[in-house]
Design a protein around this motif. Structure first.
Motif, PDB file in Angstrom:
ATOM      1  N   CYS A 111      -6.674   3.590  -6.516  1.00 41.68           N
ATOM      2  CA  CYS A 111      -5.694   4.591  -6.075  1.00 41.68           C
ATOM      3  C   CYS A 111      -6.301   5.554  -5.067  1.00 41.68           C
ATOM      4  CB  CYS A 111      -5.153   5.353  -7.281  1.00 41.68           C
ATOM      5  SG  CYS A 111      -4.130   4.340  -8.389  1.00 41.68           S
ATOM      6  N   ILE A 112      -7.543   5.959  -5.284  1.00 36.56           N
ATOM      7  CA  ILE A 112      -8.208   6.843  -4.333  1.00 36.56           C
ATOM      8  C   ILE A 112      -8.386   6.132  -2.995  1.00 36.56           C
ATOM      9  CG2 ILE A 112     -10.392   8.015  -3.851  1.00 36.56           C
ATOM     10  CD1 ILE A 112     -10.568   8.518  -6.922  1.00 36.56           C
ATOM     11  N   THR A 113      -8.788   4.867  -3.039  1.00 37.53           N
ATOM     12  CA  THR A 113      -8.963   4.093  -1.813  1.00 37.53           C
ATOM     13  C   THR A 113      -7.647   3.925  -1.077  1.00 37.53           C
ATOM     14  OG1 THR A 113     -10.813   2.868  -2.806  1.00 37.53           O
ATOM     15  CG2 THR A 113      -9.739   1.882  -0.883  1.00 37.53           C
ATOM     16  N   ASN A 114      -6.582   3.620  -1.804  1.00 33.34           N
ATOM     17  CA  ASN A 114      -5.295   3.375  -1.170  1.00 33.34           C
ATOM     18  C   ASN A 114      -4.806   4.598  -0.401  1.00 33.34           C
ATOM     19  OD1 ASN A 114      -1.965   2.873  -1.616  1.00 33.34           O
ATOM     20  ND2 ASN A 114      -3.202   1.095  -1.110  1.00 33.34           N
ATOM     21  N   ARG A 115      -5.050   5.772  -0.945  1.00 35.55           N
ATOM     22  CA  ARG A 115      -4.660   6.996  -0.244  1.00 35.55           C
ATOM     23  C   ARG A 115      -5.526   7.246   0.992  1.00 35.55           C
ATOM     24  NH1 ARG A 115      -3.065  11.670  -4.652  1.00 35.55           N
ATOM     25  NH2 ARG A 115      -1.256  10.588  -5.538  1.00 35.55           N
ATOM     26  N   HIS A 116      -6.702   6.661   1.010  1.00 32.20           N
ATOM     27  CA  HIS A 116      -7.636   6.839   2.133  1.00 32.20           C
ATOM     28  C   HIS A 116      -7.287   5.938   3.318  1.00 32.20           C
ATOM     29  CE1 HIS A 116     -11.456   7.583   4.145  1.00 32.20           C
ATOM     30  NE2 HIS A 116     -11.792   6.317   4.066  1.00 32.20           N
ATOM     31  N   LEU A 117      -6.556   4.854   3.055  1.00 29.89           N
ATOM     32  CA  LEU A 117      -6.303   3.858   4.089  1.00 29.89           C
ATOM     33  C   LEU A 117      -5.133   4.250   4.980  1.00 29.89           C
ATOM     34  CD1 LEU A 117      -6.731   0.586   1.984  1.00 29.89           C
ATOM     35  CD2 LEU A 117      -8.433   1.731   3.438  1.00 29.89           C
ATOM     36  N   ARG A 119      -3.266   2.026   6.496  1.00 29.84           N
ATOM     37  CA  ARG A 119      -2.204   1.063   6.191  1.00 29.84           C
ATOM     38  C   ARG A 119      -2.350   0.634   4.724  1.00 29.84           C
ATOM     39  NH1 ARG A 119      -4.218  -0.631  11.186  1.00 29.84           N
ATOM     40  NH2 ARG A 119      -5.267  -2.446  10.311  1.00 29.84           N
ATOM     41  N   PRO A 120      -1.779   1.410   3.817  1.00 28.63           N
ATOM     42  CA  PRO A 120      -2.009   1.170   2.380  1.00 28.63           C
ATOM     43  C   PRO A 120      -1.462  -0.146   1.861  1.00 28.63           C
ATOM     44  CG  PRO A 120      -0.362   2.886   2.723  1.00 28.63           C
ATOM     45  CD  PRO A 120      -0.969   2.616   4.055  1.00 28.63           C
ATOM     46  N   THR A 121      -0.544  -0.804   2.607  1.00 33.97           N
ATOM     47  CA  THR A 121      -0.062  -2.108   2.146  1.00 33.97           C
ATOM     48  C   THR A 121      -1.088  -3.205   2.415  1.00 33.97           C
ATOM     49  OG1 THR A 121       1.072  -2.467   4.259  1.00 33.97           O
ATOM     50  CG2 THR A 121       2.360  -1.499   2.461  1.00 33.97           C
ATOM     51  N   GLU A 122      -2.082  -2.930   3.256  1.00 29.80           N
ATOM     52  CA  GLU A 122      -3.121  -3.916   3.555  1.00 29.80           C
ATOM     53  C   GLU A 122      -4.328  -3.671   2.644  1.00 29.80           C
ATOM     54  OE1 GLU A 122      -3.883  -3.865   7.747  1.00 29.80           O
ATOM     55  OE2 GLU A 122      -1.940  -4.746   8.227  1.00 29.80           O
ATOM     56  N   HIS A 123      -4.049  -3.723   1.372  1.00 24.27           N
ATOM     57  CA  HIS A 123      -5.052  -3.415   0.356  1.00 24.27           C
ATOM     58  C   HIS A 123      -4.808  -4.344  -0.826  1.00 24.27           C
ATOM     59  CE1 HIS A 123      -6.784  -0.133  -2.560  1.00 24.27           C
ATOM     60  NE2 HIS A 123      -7.613  -1.160  -2.410  1.00 24.27           N
ATOM     61  N   VAL A 124      -5.792  -5.145  -1.169  1.00 21.67           N
ATOM     62  CA  VAL A 124      -5.681  -6.120  -2.255  1.00 21.67           C
ATOM     63  C   VAL A 124      -6.731  -5.804  -3.304  1.00 21.67           C
ATOM     64  CG1 VAL A 124      -5.834  -8.555  -2.898  1.00 21.67           C
ATOM     65  CG2 VAL A 124      -4.839  -7.904  -0.686  1.00 21.67           C
ATOM     66  N   VAL A 125      -6.304  -5.674  -4.551  1.00 21.05           N
ATOM     67  CA  VAL A 125      -7.247  -5.451  -5.645  1.00 21.05           C
ATOM     68  C   VAL A 125      -7.157  -6.616  -6.626  1.00 21.05           C
ATOM     69  CG1 VAL A 125      -6.978  -2.958  -5.338  1.00 21.05           C
ATOM     70  CG2 VAL A 125      -5.730  -4.109  -7.153  1.00 21.05           C
ATOM     71  N   VAL A 126      -8.312  -7.036  -7.117  1.00 25.06           N
ATOM     72  CA  VAL A 126      -8.418  -8.205  -7.996  1.00 25.06           C
ATOM     73  C   VAL A 126      -9.017  -7.744  -9.323  1.00 25.06           C
ATOM     74  CG1 VAL A 126      -9.374 -10.522  -8.272  1.00 25.06           C
ATOM     75  CG2 VAL A 126      -8.788  -9.678  -5.979  1.00 25.06           C
ATOM     76  N   GLU A 127      -8.358  -8.100 -10.414  1.00 24.36           N
ATOM     77  CA  GLU A 127      -8.856  -7.754 -11.744  1.00 24.36           C
ATOM     78  C   GLU A 127      -8.683  -8.952 -12.671  1.00 24.36           C
ATOM     79  OE1 GLU A 127     -10.476  -6.639 -14.963  1.00 24.36           O
ATOM     80  OE2 GLU A 127     -10.658  -5.382 -13.165  1.00 24.36           O
ATOM     81  N   ALA A 128      -9.770  -9.331 -13.334  1.00 28.68           N
ATOM     82  CA  ALA A 128      -9.753 -10.531 -14.171  1.00 28.68           C
ATOM     83  C   ALA A 128      -9.280 -10.273 -15.590  1.00 28.68           C
ATOM     84  CB  ALA A 128     -11.154 -11.147 -14.208  1.00 28.68           C
ATOM     85  N   ASN A 129      -9.515  -9.077 -16.103  1.00 25.85           N
ATOM     86  CA  ASN A 129      -9.271  -8.795 -17.515  1.00 25.85           C
ATOM     87  C   ASN A 129      -7.779  -8.589 -17.774  1.00 25.85           C
ATOM     88  OD1 ASN A 129      -9.154  -7.761 -20.115  1.00 25.85           O
ATOM     89  ND2 ASN A 129     -11.059  -6.619 -19.899  1.00 25.85           N
ATOM     90  N   LEU A 142       2.080   5.370 -11.041  1.00 31.14           N
ATOM     91  CA  LEU A 142       1.929   6.818 -11.214  1.00 31.14           C
ATOM     92  C   LEU A 142       1.611   7.521  -9.899  1.00 31.14           C
ATOM     93  CD1 LEU A 142      -0.137   7.271 -14.516  1.00 31.14           C
ATOM     94  CD2 LEU A 142       2.146   8.182 -14.050  1.00 31.14           C
ATOM     95  N   ASN A 143       0.886   6.841  -9.019  1.00 35.97           N
ATOM     96  CA  ASN A 143       0.429   7.457  -7.783  1.00 35.97           C
ATOM     97  C   ASN A 143       1.175   6.979  -6.542  1.00 35.97           C
ATOM     98  OD1 ASN A 143      -2.114   9.087  -8.629  1.00 35.97           O
ATOM     99  ND2 ASN A 143      -2.322   7.129  -9.689  1.00 35.97           N
ATOM    100  N   GLY A 144       2.202   6.157  -6.757  1.00 38.98           N
ATOM    101  CA  GLY A 144       2.956   5.660  -5.618  1.00 38.98           C
ATOM    102  C   GLY A 144       2.111   4.851  -4.654  1.00 38.98           C
ATOM    103  N   CYS A 145       1.115   4.168  -5.171  1.00 41.23           N
ATOM    104  CA  CYS A 145       0.235   3.377  -4.308  1.00 41.23           C
ATOM    105  C   CYS A 145       0.877   2.039  -3.959  1.00 41.23           C
ATOM    106  CB  CYS A 145      -1.111   3.165  -4.985  1.00 41.23           C
ATOM    107  SG  CYS A 145      -2.074   4.687  -5.151  1.00 41.23           S
ATOM    108  N   ARG A 146       0.345   1.394  -2.934  1.00 43.14           N
ATOM    109  CA  ARG A 146       1.020   0.207  -2.392  1.00 43.14           C
ATOM    110  C   ARG A 146       0.082  -0.997  -2.292  1.00 43.14           C
ATOM    111  NH1 ARG A 146       3.911   2.412   2.918  1.00 43.14           N
ATOM    112  NH2 ARG A 146       5.045   0.428   2.738  1.00 43.14           N
TER     113      ARG A 146
END
Length: 281
Positions: A111-117, A119-129, A142-146
């Protein structure tokens, strides 16, 4: 009348002793404060009773997840979690570039990174768990991130990865233990292909799997990754795999901007071949 003075060696000893005792008292107080904030069940319970959501470096973070122990929540409440990753992300990552994050966990850094970008739609996060992903989704909302969430492990696309789920959000590749899960994998090359990204920032926190990632995708890293912020895990691993991985990156043309230290396992690399203006996406 004879003037009485303390012998010089004694005066010198007293000054040194006073300074050492003072510094020891300061360190002792710091230790008490750290222990109070690190594992405080009462603070954690207060968080749970007031909604299980905290303010964390300017974003809202839900801690409502069965893998987060009550007493561990106090550490995040006081802002002492992933501090180095946050600082280096804001300092070194190019906000004009797409960003890929392997090991998003509950998404605080995402979320912190997405607000820093830019172009927030050009952000991919990968989680295995799979136990963590619902909280990751909640924190994005909660943070309106994209950012886009991919529920997968790092590895060759469509491969199956088995790993061990530990408490307080750690998951490591393992063949032992009772809490094991098997999930599909995806690699960096596959994400770049699917999204059409050319030059990116890369964040990595995958509990030791970073060594295989660099081994398998070194050419992709060299061709497409401008900055890397990565947490290393030599403290959990045997052998010199982490050291060899870092040397491999440097031989491939990555300059180490921040090296790991005993107190911080986070490293930052810049790809010298991609220095200069951001390439058109």
């Amino acid at each position: 009348m004879r003037e009485t003075t303390k012998p010089k060696p004694r005066r010198w000893y007293r000054r040194v002793a006073d300074k050492v005792l003072s510094e020891n008292r300061i360190q002792q107080m710091k230790s008490y404060v750290w222990r109070f904030k690190k594992d405080n069940w009462y603070i954690g319970r207060y968080i749970e009773l007031t909604g299980d959501v905290i303010d964390f470096h300017g974003v809202k973070v839900s801690l409502d997840n069965p893998l987060i122990r009550t007493r561990a929540k106090s550490l995040m409440y006081y802002g002492w979690h992933e501090n180095d990753e946050i600082d280096y992300t804001l300092k070194y990552l190019d906000p004009a570039l797409p960003t890929v994050e392997f090991g998003a966990s509950i998404g605080a850094l995402s979320c912190i990174t997405n607000r820093h970008l830019q172009r927030p739609t050009e952000h991919v996060v990968v989680e295995a768990n799979p136990v963590v992903v619902p909280t990751l989704l909640k924190n994005r909302e909660l943070n309106g991130c994209r950012f886009q969430i991919i529920s997968a492990a790092v590895g060759a696309e469509n491969a199956l990865i088995e790993f061990q789920i530990d408490d307080h959000l750690e998951s490591r590749i393992s063949s032992g233990g009772d809490s094991r899960v098997t999930v599909a994998a995806i690699g960096l090359k596959d994400i770049l292909k699917h999204r059409g990204f050319q030059t990116i920032n890369l964040q990595i926190d995958v509990e030791g799997a970073e060594i295989a990632l660099v081994d398998d995708e070194l050419e992709t890293l060299r061709a497409h990754v401008k900055h890397i912020v990565m947490e290393t895990h030599a403290r959990f691993l045997t052998g010199d795999g982490t050291e060899k991985m870092l040397e491999k990156l440097e031989r491939a043309g990555f300059e180490c901007l921040v090296a790991a230290t005993p107190s911080s396992p986070v490293v930052v690399f810049r790809n010298r071949a991609l220095d200069g203006p951001t390439r058109a996406e």
